[in-house]
Design a protein around this motif. Structure first.
Motif, PDB file in Angstrom:
ATOM      1  N   THR A  13      -2.703   0.824  -3.901  1.00  0.00           N
ATOM      2  CA  THR A  13      -3.005  -0.523  -3.411  1.00  0.00           C
ATOM      3  C   THR A  13      -2.648  -1.568  -4.455  1.00  0.00           C
ATOM      4  O   THR A  13      -3.015  -1.437  -5.622  1.00  0.00           O
ATOM      5  CB  THR A  13      -4.513  -0.666  -3.084  1.00  0.00           C
ATOM      6  N   PHE A  58       0.827  -1.200   0.000  1.00  0.00           N
ATOM      7  CA  PHE A  58       0.000   0.000   0.000  1.00  0.00           C
ATOM      8  C   PHE A  58       0.861   1.248   0.000  1.00  0.00           C
ATOM      9  O   PHE A  58       2.073   1.197   0.175  1.00  0.00           O
ATOM     10  CB  PHE A  58      -0.920  -0.003   1.233  1.00  0.00           C
ATOM     11  N   THR A  59       0.210   2.389  -0.180  1.00  0.00           N
ATOM     12  CA  THR A  59       0.901   3.668  -0.218  1.00  0.00           C
ATOM     13  C   THR A  59       1.792   3.859   1.016  1.00  0.00           C
ATOM     14  O   THR A  59       1.449   3.421   2.121  1.00  0.00           O
ATOM     15  CB  THR A  59      -0.087   4.833  -0.308  1.00  0.00           C
ATOM     16  N   THR A  60       2.918   4.522   0.807  1.00  0.00           N
ATOM     17  CA  THR A  60       3.770   4.890   1.935  1.00  0.00           C
ATOM     18  C   THR A  60       3.481   6.320   2.392  1.00  0.00           C
ATOM     19  O   THR A  60       4.143   6.826   3.298  1.00  0.00           O
ATOM     20  CB  THR A  60       5.258   4.756   1.562  1.00  0.00           C
ATOM     21  N   ASN A  61       2.516   6.952   1.763  1.00  0.00           N
ATOM     22  CA  ASN A  61       2.063   8.271   2.194  1.00  0.00           C
ATOM     23  C   ASN A  61       1.537   8.168   3.623  1.00  0.00           C
ATOM     24  O   ASN A  61       0.793   7.243   3.949  1.00  0.00           O
ATOM     25  CB  ASN A  61       0.946   8.754   1.255  1.00  0.00           C
ATOM     26  N   LYS A  76      -3.306   8.286   4.690  1.00  0.00           N
ATOM     27  CA  LYS A  76      -3.834   7.083   4.036  1.00  0.00           C
ATOM     28  C   LYS A  76      -5.348   7.131   3.977  1.00  0.00           C
ATOM     29  O   LYS A  76      -6.018   7.500   4.950  1.00  0.00           O
ATOM     30  CB  LYS A  76      -3.387   5.822   4.788  1.00  0.00           C
ATOM     31  N   THR A 113      -2.853   8.861  -1.799  1.00  0.00           N
ATOM     32  CA  THR A 113      -3.290   8.351  -0.492  1.00  0.00           C
ATOM     33  C   THR A 113      -3.899   6.961  -0.595  1.00  0.00           C
ATOM     34  O   THR A 113      -4.244   6.368   0.422  1.00  0.00           O
ATOM     35  CB  THR A 113      -4.356   9.299   0.078  1.00  0.00           C
ATOM     36  N   ASN A 114      -4.060   6.444  -1.814  1.00  0.00           N
ATOM     37  CA  ASN A 114      -4.872   5.239  -2.026  1.00  0.00           C
ATOM     38  C   ASN A 114      -4.150   4.068  -2.677  1.00  0.00           C
ATOM     39  O   ASN A 114      -4.766   3.038  -2.952  1.00  0.00           O
ATOM     40  CB  ASN A 114      -6.088   5.593  -2.899  1.00  0.00           C
ATOM     41  N   VAL A 137      -7.550   1.971   2.419  1.00  0.00           N
ATOM     42  CA  VAL A 137      -6.201   1.457   2.654  1.00  0.00           C
ATOM     43  C   VAL A 137      -6.084   0.978   4.097  1.00  0.00           C
ATOM     44  O   VAL A 137      -5.581  -0.121   4.370  1.00  0.00           O
ATOM     45  CB  VAL A 137      -5.146   2.542   2.357  1.00  0.00           C
ATOM     46  N   LYS A 138      -6.540   1.783   5.027  1.00  0.00           N
ATOM     47  CA  LYS A 138      -6.480   1.401   6.441  1.00  0.00           C
ATOM     48  C   LYS A 138      -7.274   0.121   6.708  1.00  0.00           C
ATOM     49  O   LYS A 138      -6.825  -0.766   7.444  1.00  0.00           O
ATOM     50  CB  LYS A 138      -7.014   2.531   7.308  1.00  0.00           C
ATOM     51  N   GLN A 153      -5.486  -2.975   5.004  1.00  0.00           N
ATOM     52  CA  GLN A 153      -4.293  -3.341   5.766  1.00  0.00           C
ATOM     53  C   GLN A 153      -4.673  -4.078   7.041  1.00  0.00           C
ATOM     54  O   GLN A 153      -4.039  -5.074   7.408  1.00  0.00           O
ATOM     55  CB  GLN A 153      -3.483  -2.082   6.114  1.00  0.00           C
ATOM     56  N   ALA A 193     -10.856   9.331   0.831  1.00  0.00           N
ATOM     57  CA  ALA A 193      -9.637   9.724   1.531  1.00  0.00           C
ATOM     58  C   ALA A 193      -9.857  11.059   2.227  1.00  0.00           C
ATOM     59  O   ALA A 193     -10.570  11.926   1.705  1.00  0.00           O
ATOM     60  CB  ALA A 193      -8.475   9.842   0.549  1.00  0.00           C
TER      61      ALA A 193
END
Length: 417
Positions: free
Chosen positions: A235, A52-55, A58, A232-233, A62-63, A66, A86
């Motif tokens: 995946t 997933f994003t490393t931003n 998030k 932010t997304n 994504v949350k 994960q 987001a």
């Protein structure tokens, strides 16, 4: 790949035992009838892995995804375009969980067996009032030949859907890997802004799948950039259900290495497709750094060159400006010696030992005029190398990205803001 394989149809639905579906909800525009809600489902239990994003900002999906992967294995993915869900706070988490519940219950799954992904405008609540009535049709539409619909349902600023699938012999069994990807803007390494879903009917143990996905993402989606922005997304989710009947393989045996090679090939094809379909891009550029002291030095140089607005602008203008490339190498913070650096463009030497090469400028201009070309930067200090895939930066890119907040007008009509 160094073993026989065949390209097949079906995209993310090509592997045995997977069903897919997509419907139109009018998420971004209720007057539009384009597909914007998709579902991928395995009839058998799966192993699963994702990146997933490393931003540090998030999106809610994504949350949630994960969290679900930490709890166990996924068996389904629900995804939408038109709204990123987001920067939407607690309500965003509630909506993402609701999307998982909506497909988990009729499919006899637990919420944690469903991954969720979204892409689109940031900052607007999901218009659940238009999504919820379409869940029944999404479930009823599940079929073995709808992979292309999933690819179409997740695109945003893409000009076309992007999918690929292959089959190959893994031992005595025929195995399939298929996937789809969306992405055209906000593309930068670690990870690029995109959604990617991949399925396989290979029998892959959980730990091996996680390691394979991490390795293959690093060598594909983490090697592309269009505009240097990170979303932010981002995946990538991979599901493996073993429906091919092939036995599980041990780590590092011949079949394991073959599977990883195939997975990497699929991911790299999808990653390159993202760059080629970048927002208003006209050039696809491969940048290879070689002769670096270390892998990290090579990576720093490649990323500096591929992200440079000056370099990318010169590519758009057909200008073989090797000086801009060299200046980006210089500020990359890699350990370099200016007097040792050679640069070639499209196979033509542009710079030798940090100085102008003797190649006629007409030949260099012709190389940069091509839609696809390779730049090789030789640091001549070691054996490490790194490859990235990039694009030009056009005036049209700026025009295209000036008006996203026009979508808020619809959001006001929906009472979301």
């Amino acid at each position: 790949m160094d073993f026989p394989f065949s390209r097949i149809k079906g995209g993310v639905g090509a592997a045995q035992g997977f069903l897919t579906s997509a419907v139109s909800c009018g998420i971004k525009n209720p007057a539009a009838d384009r597909l914007d809600l998709a579902l991928v489902y395995s009839e058998k239990p799966c192993t699963s892995a994702g990146t997933f994003t490393t931003n540090r900002v998030k999106a809610a999906p994504v949350k949630v995804s994960q969290s679900h992967l930490r709890k166990g294995e996924l068996r389904a993915i629900i995804a939408n375009s038109g709204n990123a869900n987001a920067c939407t706070g607690v309500q965003g988490i509630t909506d993402a969980n609701a999307m998982c519940d909506a497909v988990a219950k009729p499919l006899g799954l637990k919420r944690a067996e469903v991954g969720v992904a979204s892409t689109g405008v940031i900052g607007l609540p999901m218009p659940m009032v238009r999504v919820e009535p379409k869940y029944d049709a999404l479930i009823k539409g599940l079929g073995a030949k709808n992979g292309a619909d999933v690819a179409a349902a997740i695109i945003t600023s893409d000009t076309h859907a992007k999918e690929v699938a292959i089959s190959f012999d893994l031992g005595e069994h025929r195995v399939r890997i298929g996937g789809c990807v969306k992405g055209a803007g906000m593309i930068s390494p670690s990870m690029a802004t995109m959604l990617c879903f991949i399925t396989t009917d290979a029998n892959v143990k959980s730990e091996e799948l996680r390691k394979a996905v991490l390795e293959c993402v690093e060598e594909s989606f983490n090697r592309i950039t269009i505009d240097g922005d990170m979303s932010t997304n981002d995946t990538v989710i991979v599901l493996a259900n073993g429906a091919s009947g092939a036995p599980a393989f041990r780590r590092n045996d011949a079949r394991c290495k073959q599977f990883r090679a195939a997975l990497k090939w699929v991911m790299l094809e999808l990653a390159k497709a993202v760059v080629r379909d970048g927002e208003r891009v006209t050039k696809f550029v491969t940048v290879k750094v070689q002769g670096a002291r270390t892998y990290l030095d090579a990576k720093k140089v490649a990323e500096a060159v591929c992200k440079s607005a000056l370099v990318k602008s010169s590519w758009n203008g057909g200008d073989p400006n090797w000086g801009r490339i060299l200046h980006a190498v210089g500020y990359s913070r890699a350990r370099i010696r200016e007097e040792l650096i050679d640069i070639s463009i499209g196979g033509k030497l542009a710079c030798v030992g940090g100085l102008q090469a003797s190649t006629p400028m007409e030949e260099l201009r012709a190389a940069v005029a091509e839609k696809e070309f390779e730049i090789v930067i030789s640091l001549n200090q070691g054996d490490a190398e790194y490859v990235m895939y990039s694009s030009d930066l056009s005036p049209e890119y700026i025009d295209f990205n000036r008006s996203e907040y026009a979508y808020w007008k619809q959001a006001r009509k929906d009472g979301l803001v």
